[in-house]
Design an enzyme around this catalytic site. Sequence first.
Site, PDB file in Angstrom:
ATOM      1  N   HIS A 165      36.233  27.447  30.814  1.00 54.22           N
ATOM      2  CA  HIS A 165      35.197  25.632  30.199  1.00 54.22           C
ATOM      3  C   HIS A 165      35.164  24.895  29.477  1.00 54.22           C
ATOM      4  O   HIS A 165      33.728  24.319  29.522  1.00 54.22           O
ATOM      5  CB  HIS A 165      33.776  27.056  30.257  1.00 54.22           C
ATOM      6  CG  HIS A 165      32.640  26.457  31.926  1.00 54.22           C
ATOM      7  ND1 HIS A 165      32.747  24.858  32.042  1.00 54.22           N
ATOM      8  CD2 HIS A 165      31.267  26.882  32.007  1.00 54.22           C
ATOM      9  CE1 HIS A 165      31.334  24.703  32.297  1.00 54.22           C
ATOM     10  NE2 HIS A 165      30.825  25.505  33.045  1.00 54.22           N
ATOM     11  N   THR A 208      49.016  32.866  41.217  1.00 52.34           N
ATOM     12  CA  THR A 208      49.230  33.998  41.350  1.00 52.34           C
ATOM     13  C   THR A 208      48.608  34.729  42.655  1.00 52.34           C
ATOM     14  O   THR A 208      47.555  34.198  43.384  1.00 52.34           O
ATOM     15  CB  THR A 208      48.734  35.095  39.922  1.00 52.34           C
ATOM     16  OG1 THR A 208      49.013  36.627  40.577  1.00 52.34           O
ATOM     17  CG2 THR A 208      47.014  34.560  40.067  1.00 52.34           C
TER      18      THR A 208
END
Length: 429
Positions: free
Chosen positions: A400, A348
């Site tokens: 994560h 993006t």
Amino acid sequence: MADIYVPELGESVADATVGKWLKQEGEAVKSGEALVELETDKINFEVEAEEDGVLESIAKGEGETVEVGEVIGSIGEGSGEPAASEDEGASEEAGAGAEEEAPEEPAGDSGGSSNGSSGGSEGEFRASPTVRKLAAEYEIDLASIAGSGSRVTREDVERAIREKDRGGAQPAAEENGSAAKESAPKAQPSVQPSGREDQEERIKFSRRRQTIAKRLVESQQTAAMLTTFNEVDMTAVMDLRRRRKDEFNERTGARLGFMSFFTKAAVAALKAYPNVNAELQETELVLKKYYDIGVAVSTDEGLVVPVLRDADRKSFAEIESGIADLAVKARDGKLSLADLSGGTFTITNGGIFGSLLSTPILTMPQVAILGMHKIQERPMVVDGEVKVRPMMYLALSYDHRVIDGREAVSFLVRIKELIEDPESLLLEG
């Protein structure tokens, strides 16, 4: 009579919202003519008539959720020209459970028509099923609406809803008697009226906007999202573009932009760190050996992420042309479900709007997204000397649960190295 069904909506899309009926009950339709626009999580598309005839009934009104295979209306025989209004009135009366003679016997109506007003009775039976449903949802008495001409339209009901909102809860309190009046001063509304409601505008979220909001919240609530940052010196890429862009355009017909460099760099980094090009499915990590890169595009209805397939097999020109085509289709509302499905990694570019730094949100079920930003000249120390360089901040948001911090940082550093030495992208290819 032929029923109008909700067609197959594409992979993983089970329902849609009725956006707008392009034809009204009683209108003539031709085979292949668009009847209604449906909104899905990803795109809007039109349902077409399969035969000539008259739109006999509308079973699902605007704003209703429908599923694949569900009947949303029907087409009957006829031209729909001379008797359109009569047919429409008859079908609506039948939908309300009333006989054709019902308007002549207002005393037999229930609810608001008990006052014997011919205008109220006529208004109730001259509203379409969609309008009646909207009125019922907001507890609006159709008999109390004057209507536009001989019919009560959606606009009439919406006007009544706005008037009801401005009136607040006072009528309801009066109906509930003295006990409600006594308790009213004690009840404190959660939102105090501003007194400027006439200067406010309420806009219903589109299906796509609602889905975007839902997915963004789900992404933040599901993934253990973290963002790491770096900065890249754009001097080499900008110099290469300056020297080669005209020749590139003449030879390929494509504009040489920054996206092809970052797409190439991202693919190379994904090959070096395969966990970033993966998907977590319960207790299994699905490593993907193909590279379908999502490119975020801003449209009037919100952000969409069309997918550039097999980016690892494409040249710079093919990447630039592919992204340009997807952007045009997105802004023209012509993206297909195939254009939006899948995707293994997303890029993006908030820099086109002037963003200097941001933390992009994951496009689930992907586990990472790369954010590009505005190029800004800043003083940098190069070989012991302070020089002005065009710099860009990069951001990598990642899950994560799947990607460790060391891996994420190394991935971003790899992209930085490739962009600062663009000739190395040729070796990576």
